[in-house]
Design a protein around this motif. Structure first.
Motif, mmCIF file in Angstrom:
data_model
loop_
_atom_site.group_PDB
_atom_site.id
_atom_site.type_symbol
_atom_site.label_atom_id
_atom_site.label_comp_id
_atom_site.label_asym_id
_atom_site.label_seq_id
_atom_site.Cartn_x
_atom_site.Cartn_y
_atom_site.Cartn_z
ATOM 1 N N SER A 1 -30.992 53.380 -7.182
ATOM 2 C CA SER A 1 -32.368 54.587 -8.599
ATOM 3 C C SER A 1 -32.923 52.720 -8.789
ATOM 4 C CB SER A 1 -31.440 54.633 -9.105
ATOM 5 O OG SER A 1 -30.381 54.267 -9.534
ATOM 6 N N GLN A 2 -32.384 51.319 -9.217
ATOM 7 C CA GLN A 2 -32.777 50.981 -9.689
ATOM 8 C C GLN A 2 -33.495 49.756 -8.788
ATOM 9 O OE1 GLN A 2 -28.746 48.799 -10.910
ATOM 10 N NE2 GLN A 2 -29.389 49.430 -13.732
ATOM 11 N N ILE B 1 -26.630 46.736 -8.172
ATOM 12 C CA ILE B 1 -27.597 46.967 -7.770
ATOM 13 C C ILE B 1 -27.524 48.272 -7.141
ATOM 14 C CG2 ILE B 1 -30.272 47.111 -7.696
ATOM 15 C CD1 ILE B 1 -30.091 44.102 -7.758
ATOM 16 N N GLU C 1 -39.842 45.237 -7.642
ATOM 17 C CA GLU C 1 -40.910 45.393 -8.520
ATOM 18 C C GLU C 1 -41.407 44.160 -9.683
ATOM 19 O OE1 GLU C 1 -44.862 46.210 -9.741
ATOM 20 O OE2 GLU C 1 -44.192 47.114 -8.165
ATOM 21 N N GLY C 2 -40.415 43.663 -10.273
ATOM 22 C CA GLY C 2 -39.845 42.467 -11.189
ATOM 23 C C GLY C 2 -39.817 41.562 -10.566
ATOM 24 N N PRO D 1 -36.597 49.689 -7.223
ATOM 25 C CA PRO D 1 -38.024 49.424 -6.561
ATOM 26 C C PRO D 1 -37.757 48.795 -7.834
ATOM 27 C CG PRO D 1 -36.953 51.894 -6.698
ATOM 28 C CD PRO D 1 -35.979 51.032 -7.004
ATOM 29 N N ALA D 2 -36.919 49.254 -9.141
ATOM 30 C CA ALA D 2 -37.445 48.505 -10.184
ATOM 31 C C ALA D 2 -37.205 46.951 -9.652
ATOM 32 C CB ALA D 2 -37.042 48.851 -11.494
ATOM 33 N N PHE D 3 -35.857 46.423 -9.563
ATOM 34 C CA PHE D 3 -35.626 45.394 -8.861
ATOM 35 C C PHE D 3 -36.621 44.523 -8.486
ATOM 36 C CE2 PHE D 3 -33.661 42.600 -6.138
ATOM 37 C CZ PHE D 3 -33.005 41.475 -7.262
ATOM 38 N N ARG E 1 -41.918 40.864 -7.527
ATOM 39 C CA ARG E 1 -42.958 40.884 -6.712
ATOM 40 C C ARG E 1 -44.279 39.851 -8.135
ATOM 41 N NH1 ARG E 1 -42.744 46.198 -5.703
ATOM 42 N NH2 ARG E 1 -41.992 46.311 -3.422
ATOM 43 N N GLU E 2 -43.776 40.843 -9.609
ATOM 44 C CA GLU E 2 -44.164 39.877 -10.220
ATOM 45 C C GLU E 2 -44.035 38.788 -10.330
ATOM 46 O OE1 GLU E 2 -43.664 42.680 -13.849
ATOM 47 O OE2 GLU E 2 -44.427 44.720 -13.183
#
Lengths: 153, 160
Positions: free
Chosen positions: A60-61, A57, A67-68, A63-65, A70-71
């Motif tokens: 740059s990836q 990872i 977020e996933g 934050p999206a990682f 957390r969701e």
């Protein structure tokens, strides 16, 4: 094919790096069953190495990682009854809204835009008199009796 | 339980809307003596402030307050309002239209000098009109001979 009684020893020799000139190495060189076992083990190792390739990872990836993640955590924490209750209330509210709108339409009817006051008819019993009607810009409607001569009555 | 409460509320709201159809209409009236007295500026009695806009276009230069009032009239029932010793206003609300206008029959009767065989005064329709009136809008009725001027009536109808 019957399993060779050296099979476990050969498997252990395979796991430990196949050191040459050991009893297991010498047996494996002579036993067809163990040769086949070693071939299968080799295939399995290669397959495991392919699937064991780790995804990296990048920064740059990340934050999206996260977020996933957390969701996923929040979805797991949300109680199922909360959604059921929300759906129930929404359905009841929608049904009540439709029922109220229907009853209102039935009892009050469709209301058009009011253009203004309208004089349908007018008349007078006075002699020598005429009646007219007009509206002014400020919304006043006028019905006017004009007497040509002095009222005889 | 909630559904029962909502259904009851809906029925009450519908009943309320239906009941409004049968509420009496409110009739507001102002009687004015309008005259031409050769004034430079039109004169309005101070009591005519509310109806001045409805009178200004008539072309008189003097507007004197005679009487005014407000009554509730049931639909289908004639309300009789005595304006002067000779003129009487009769208003019969006929129906309330779906667009909110009030349909009414309006008469202005004038008492003749003569009397009938029984000695009762004879009245004639000086004006008879059927109109659909926007609640709150003014209906101006005139001009009926009155002393040194004319009788003018400003009528406003509304929900009771």
């Amino acid at each position: 094919m019957d399993r060779c009684r050296w099979a476990k020893t050969v498997e252990q020799w395979f796991d430990e790096g196949m050191t040459p000139d050991t009893p297991a190495a010498r047996h494996a060189a002579q036993c067809a069953s163990c040769v086949q076992t070693l071939a299968i083990l080799e295939q399995m190792r290669e397959g495991a190495q392919i699937t064991a390739r780790r995804e990296a990872i990048s920064n740059s990836q990340f934050p999206a990682f996260m977020e996933g993640i957390r969701e996923g955590i929040e979805a797991a924490q949300a109680p199922a009854w909360h959604f059921n209750r929300l759906w129930t209330l929404s359905s009841v509210a929608a049904a009540a809204l439709i029922a109220s709108a229907s009853l209102f339409a039935v009892f009050t009817g469709e209301r058009g835009e009011v253009e203004g006051s309208v004089v349908e008819s007018y008349s007078t019993d006075l002699e020598n008199a005429d009646v007219s009607s007009y509206s002014t810009e400020n919304g006043t409607t006028t019905v006017w009796v004009t007497t040509a001569e002095e009222d005889l009555w | 339980m909630k559904i029962c409460v909502l259904a009851l509320a809906s029925v009450l709201a519908a009943w309320s809307a239906a009941a409004q159809q049968h509420e009496p209409a409110r009739v507001g009236y102002t009687a004015v003596q309008a005259a031409r007295e050769n004034r430079d500026e039109p004169y309005f009695d101070t009591a005519l402030g509310d109806v001045r806009n409805a009178l200004e276009h008539l072309g008189y230069d003097t507007y004197r307050y005679l009487t005014s009032g407000s009554i509730r009239a049931d639909y289908g029932q004639e309300a009789e309002l005595e304006l002067t010793d000779r003129y009487t206003l009769h208003v019969t609300p006929l129906s309330k239209e779906r667009d909110g206008r009030i349909r009414a029959e309006i008469r202005v009767t004038k008492q003749r000098d003569e009397r009938d065989e029984d000695g009762n005064p004879i009245r004639v329709n000086a004006l008879r009109t059927t109109s659909r009136l926007v609640p709150g809008d003014e209906l101006c009725l005139g001009a009926f001979d009155l002393d040194q001027g004319d009788l003018v009536i400003v009528l406003v109808m509304g929900a009771g």
